[in-house]
Design a protein around this motif. Structure first.
Motif, PDB file in Angstrom:
ATOM      1  N   ALA A 248     -16.323  -8.386  -6.263  1.00 59.74           N
ATOM      2  CA  ALA A 248     -17.110  -8.300  -5.032  1.00 59.74           C
ATOM      3  C   ALA A 248     -16.261  -8.045  -3.798  1.00 59.74           C
ATOM      4  N   LEU A 249     -14.951  -8.234  -3.899  1.00 58.81           N
ATOM      5  CA  LEU A 249     -14.112  -8.098  -2.706  1.00 58.81           C
ATOM      6  C   LEU A 249     -13.834  -6.633  -2.389  1.00 58.81           C
ATOM      7  N   PRO A 250     -13.886  -6.239  -1.124  1.00 58.36           N
ATOM      8  CA  PRO A 250     -13.481  -4.884  -0.751  1.00 58.36           C
ATOM      9  C   PRO A 250     -11.968  -4.750  -0.887  1.00 58.36           C
ATOM     10  N   PRO A 251     -11.482  -3.526  -1.083  1.00 60.31           N
ATOM     11  CA  PRO A 251     -10.036  -3.334  -1.289  1.00 60.31           C
ATOM     12  C   PRO A 251      -9.174  -3.958  -0.208  1.00 60.31           C
ATOM     13  N   SER A 252      -9.618  -3.910   1.030  1.00 59.01           N
ATOM     14  CA  SER A 252      -8.787  -4.399   2.131  1.00 59.01           C
ATOM     15  C   SER A 252      -8.548  -5.903   2.073  1.00 59.01           C
TER      16      SER A 252
ATOM     17  N   PRO B 228      -6.856   4.266   1.940  1.00 62.58           N
ATOM     18  CA  PRO B 228      -7.053   2.852   2.284  1.00 62.58           C
ATOM     19  C   PRO B 228      -8.385   2.284   1.811  1.00 62.58           C
ATOM     20  N   GLY B 229      -9.415   3.113   1.691  1.00 64.71           N
ATOM     21  CA  GLY B 229     -10.710   2.619   1.261  1.00 64.71           C
ATOM     22  C   GLY B 229     -10.942   2.706  -0.232  1.00 64.71           C
TER      23      GLY B 229
ATOM     24  N   SER C 222     -15.958  -0.472  -3.602  1.00 58.25           N
ATOM     25  CA  SER C 222     -15.962  -1.535  -4.603  1.00 58.25           C
ATOM     26  C   SER C 222     -16.619  -1.049  -5.872  1.00 58.25           C
ATOM     27  N   GLY C 223     -16.327  -1.737  -6.965  1.00 57.10           N
ATOM     28  CA  GLY C 223     -16.970  -1.430  -8.218  1.00 57.10           C
ATOM     29  C   GLY C 223     -18.295  -2.185  -8.324  1.00 57.10           C
TER      30      GLY C 223
ATOM     31  N   SER D 250       0.800  -1.228   0.000  1.00 59.62           N
ATOM     32  CA  SER D 250       0.000   0.000   0.000  1.00 59.62           C
ATOM     33  C   SER D 250       0.830   1.273   0.000  1.00 59.62           C
ATOM     34  N   ASP D 251       2.058   1.217  -0.548  1.00 56.62           N
ATOM     35  CA  ASP D 251       2.913   2.410  -0.526  1.00 56.62           C
ATOM     36  C   ASP D 251       2.754   3.263  -1.786  1.00 56.62           C
TER      37      ASP D 251
END
Length: 368
Positions: free
Chosen positions: A294-298, A169-170, A362-363, A163-164
């Motif tokens: 469907a997955l959230p970024p985290s 983050p969201g 999410s998209g 994540s650099d």
């Protein structure tokens, strides 16, 4: 005009097909709106996908063990080859073919109607025109810079989700793709694996420059830029389609050139790769694409940690087994079982078209 085969589209898949048809003594007609267009994208493939007939000059670099990084590092025990785009195009020469500048407006089993109204006839007609972008279609985007090798001895990075890159983050997640191009050059590319809509190129450019600064990689400002945007859905296996139009593009990764090169001689011989197994695998891959969206970024880094923990034969089956139904099922089943319960719930809902758990960033899961 009559030929053994008419090929519509002269991207990598169509040109490779025309080239190999010529090598097998066939009378070839190829149609493309701009047949002399130079390819600009960087193409790569798993080394074991590449056919023995491929000219060795088309290979820019081979990495024995590329790395991936989710929340931790993974060395992938599978060689990865970067192709020299210009030499690849040159090596797939079309000497002896009839190459027409134009657009095919109607394709039949044995006829092609051009935008001029001319009708061509052939023993076979193959659609290799790729995929059209369209509203609601999932797309991959990427922004890259070609830099002089910084000499930091960093490994080739197939996929780096750290994540650099300065993103919130969201926000939808992107990863770094870093590969050697030969001649002391390295491509650094910030990539949105898939999105509906995807991350825009301007945002990816900002993330890449932030990431390079964070890693101490110097950018002069006059580097060659690579911009990528293409649809990952819209084609499907069919008796008269090849390349992305024929479902050779993996909808959950965006890779297609390796699978097309691997299969081209089978298509030349008259087998179009439209078996029941290939159709079933394509449907499973589309389910995999819905799952990713469907997955959230985290959760994406952890998802790919789990994938790259799989046995390499299972990874290979999912990434390259276009008609390997047992292998694809085994890979997806093993991956699903190894994921955390909440992630499994999201994937199951997306795969079965059920209402998904809500999450920010999410998209939309709207696809053709």
């Amino acid at each position: 005009m009559h030929a053994d085969i008419v090929i519509c589209g002269l991207g990598p898949a169509g040109r490779a097909l025309a080239h190999r048809c010529l090598a097998n003594g066939m009378a070839v007609v190829a149609i493309d709106p701009n047949p002399r267009r130079r390819w600009r994208a960087t193409y790569a493939a798993w080394t074991d996908e590449l056919p023995p007939w491929l000219d060795s000059t088309a290979i820019a670099a081979t990495v024995a063990r590329p790395q991936a990084h989710g929340r931790r590092a993974h060395a992938i025990p599978r060689a990865y080859t970067v192709l020299d785009t210009a030499r690849l195009q040159h090596s797939l020469d079309l000497d002896g073919a009839t190459v027409l500048t134009g657009r095919a407006t109607a394709l039949g089993r044995h006829t092609v109607t051009l935008d001029t109204g001319e009708i061509l006839r052939a023993g076979r007609v193959i659609d290799a025109r790729g995929l059209r972008r369209g509203a609601g279609r999932a797309e991959q985007t990427a922004y890259g810079l070609v830099l002089d090798d910084p000499g930091q001895n960093e490994p080739a990075l197939f996929m780096d989700w750290r994540s650099d890159n300065g993103a919130d983050p969201g926000a939808p997640r992107s990863f770094l793709y870093t590969i050697p191009l030969g001649g002391g050059r390295v491509l650094y590319e910030e990539t949105c694996l898939v999105g509906t809509p995807p991350i825009e190129l301007g945002e990816l450019a900002e993330r890449l420059r932030y990431r390079l600064r964070a890693r101490g990689v110097r950018v002069r400002g006059d580097e060659t830029v690579e911009r990528v945007r293409f649809a990952v859905v819209g084609g499907a296996p069919g008796a008269r389609r090849f390349g992305a139009a024929g479902g050779y593009l993996h909808p959950a990764t965006g890779y297609s050139v390796g699978s097309a090169l691997a299969a081209v001689d089978v298509v030349v011989a008259g087998h179009a790769g439209a078996s029941n197994a290939a159709r079933a695998v394509y449907r499973l891959r589309r389910a995999g694409l819905r799952a990713l969206l469907a997955l959230p970024p985290s959760e994406l880094p952890g998802f790919f940690d789990t994938f790259f923990d799989l046995d390499i034969d299972l990874q290979r089956a999912y990434l390259s087994g276009r008609d390997d139904l047992p292998g694809t099922l085994a890979a997806m089943t093993r991956l699903f079982a190894a994921l955390p319960g909440r992630t499994r719930a999201r994937l199951a809902a997306a795969t079965l078209h059920l209402p998904a758990l809500s999450h920010p960033g999410s998209g939309s899961v709207i696809m053709e």
